[in-house]
Design a protein around this motif. Structure first.
Motif, PDB file in Angstrom:
ATOM      1  N   SER A 130     -14.810   7.689   3.402  1.00 24.94           N
ATOM      2  CA  SER A 130     -13.832   7.394   4.452  1.00 24.94           C
ATOM      3  C   SER A 130     -12.509   8.073   4.078  1.00 24.94           C
ATOM      4  N   LEU A 132      -8.244   9.094   5.136  1.00 27.35           N
ATOM      5  CA  LEU A 132      -7.021   8.839   5.878  1.00 27.35           C
ATOM      6  C   LEU A 132      -6.078  10.013   5.649  1.00 27.35           C
ATOM      7  N   THR A 157      -7.862   8.193  10.897  1.00 29.06           N
ATOM      8  CA  THR A 157      -6.496   7.706  11.135  1.00 29.06           C
ATOM      9  C   THR A 157      -5.484   8.651  10.496  1.00 29.06           C
ATOM     10  N   ALA A 176      -1.720   1.741   3.131  1.00 25.17           N
ATOM     11  CA  ALA A 176      -2.641   1.455   4.247  1.00 25.17           C
ATOM     12  C   ALA A 176      -4.075   1.715   3.809  1.00 25.17           C
ATOM     13  N   ALA A 177      -4.278   2.818   3.083  1.00 25.04           N
ATOM     14  CA  ALA A 177      -5.634   3.161   2.628  1.00 25.04           C
ATOM     15  C   ALA A 177      -6.164   2.096   1.684  1.00 25.04           C
ATOM     16  N   LYS A 178      -5.283   1.619   0.819  1.00 28.28           N
ATOM     17  CA  LYS A 178      -5.676   0.598  -0.150  1.00 28.28           C
ATOM     18  C   LYS A 178      -6.087  -0.690   0.576  1.00 28.28           C
ATOM     19  N   ALA A 179      -5.260  -1.076   1.545  1.00 28.42           N
ATOM     20  CA  ALA A 179      -5.528  -2.303   2.296  1.00 28.42           C
ATOM     21  C   ALA A 179      -6.837  -2.198   3.073  1.00 28.42           C
ATOM     22  N   ARG A 180      -7.147  -0.994   3.550  1.00 28.76           N
ATOM     23  CA  ARG A 180      -8.343  -0.827   4.395  1.00 28.76           C
ATOM     24  C   ARG A 180      -9.577  -0.394   3.610  1.00 28.76           C
ATOM     25  N   ILE A 182     -10.086   2.451   2.057  1.00 25.70           N
ATOM     26  CA  ILE A 182     -10.428   3.853   2.353  1.00 25.70           C
ATOM     27  C   ILE A 182     -10.591   4.648   1.048  1.00 25.70           C
TER      28      ILE A 182
END
Ligand code: GDP
Length: 300
Positions: A130, A132, A157, A176-180, A182
């Motif tokens: 995945s 980002l 994204t 954001a990548a860490k939270a999702r 990715i």
């Protein structure tokens, strides 16, 4: 491989064609070596690498008593492949636990950074990661839009901000990548010249801010070089390395250049892993670098 050969047509004609007619004489003598030397220098191989290649060919010719055009040519491929071998180290994507593998790119304007990121986003996704994208070139609206177009095409994204601070955009993207959860963050940056000191300071700061967002990041600092600039690439590698610690190179536009010999100069003067080479504008035209395939495409 076919695309590599087709993509390197110009350099192949410049070096390969002349090399083949030289080798057709069927003997390696001083005259041949002198002409070969001039040829290599004209293809931006650089003085140091040229001396090594000439000496290597001289020794192989003596040792193996090379007397046919085919044997000389194949020895030349070996010389070049050996010289380039240290540059062959494909990028391994290995996301650390619970955090993304962060790749930032750097380079001068028009080198091919944004295009390369778009192509990489496609490749990594195809390989099951995945992805980002972070639109860290906040200077040019067109760069942001270009990256957003790549994102839309690949369903990836894109973290972007109109204007603003590139460090903040990339910092947000890593979070954001860490939270999702990715796997890979691909961070663009604005083009800059090594002589623009304030911009070199800015990119050094971007690198530090990435580390602040994620302690082990960036995991790859890619310098994108325009393959048509030949020997000027050497100065760029040294300057960017000093500012941000370059871990890998991408050399683009080798299809539009007769200066593919610059890879040999890089191998001697500022060796860094060449992760990918660009031999055209299509997605498949960004290829992992293979020393032997490259040597064969040039002089084989
Ligand atoms: P950036 O300013 O570094 O982000 O550069 P861009 O990604 O916008 O690329 C500049 C131009 O070079 C674009 O027109 C790209 O399509 C083109 N380009 C990038 N890589 C290659 C390549 O390997 N071969 C060719 N022929 N063109 C390329």
């Amino acid at each position: 491989r076919e695309r590599l050969f087709a993509g390197l047509t110009k350099t192949r004609q410049q070096i390969g064609g002349s090399v083949r007619s030289l080798f057709a004489r069927g003997q390696v003598d001083d005259e041949l070596l002198e002409e070969l030397e001039a040829l290599l220098l004209s293809a931006d191989v650089g003085v140091e690498a040229t001396i090594i290649l000439i000496e290597d060919l001289r020794q192989r010719a003596r040792k193996h008593k090379l007397q046919t055009p085919e044997a000389i040519q194949s020895a030349m491929v070996d010389c070049l492949a050996d010289l380039l071998q240290p540059l062959e180290a494909p990028l391994q994507i290995s996301p650390p636990a619970d955090s993304p593998f962060v790749i930032m790119v750097a380079g001068i304007n028009g080198a091919g950074k944004t295009t390369t990121l778009g192509k990489l986003a496609h490749h990594f996704q195809a390989a099951g990661h995945s992805v980002l994208l972070a639109a860290g070139d906040t200077f040019r609206a067109a760069a942001r839009e270009q990256l957003q177009a790549w994102g839309a095409r690949n369903n990836v994204t894109v973290i972007a901000q109109e204007g603003g601070d590139p460090s903040a955009v990339i910092f947000d993207a890593v979070h954001a990548a860490k939270a999702r959860g990715i796997d890979v963050v691909l961070a663009d940056t604005a083009g800059r010249l090594p002589t623009q000191m304030h911009l070199m300071d800015e990119i050094a700061k971007i690198r530090r801010v990435i580390t602040k967002a994620e302690a082990t990041a960036p995991h790859e600092v890619l310098l994108v070089l325009d393959g048509t600039i030949g020997q000027n690439a050497i100065g760029q590698v040294k300057a960017f390395d000093k500012a941000i610690g370059v871990t890998g190179l991408v050399i683009t536009k080798l299809d539009g250049s007769a200066k593919g010999g610059v890879l040999a100069a890089i191998a001697k003067q500022c060796p860094k892993p060449v992760r990918y080479i660009g031999v055209g504008e299509q997605i498949e035209d960004l290829q992992p670098f293979s020393a032997r395939a490259f040597a064969e495409a040039l002089v084989g």
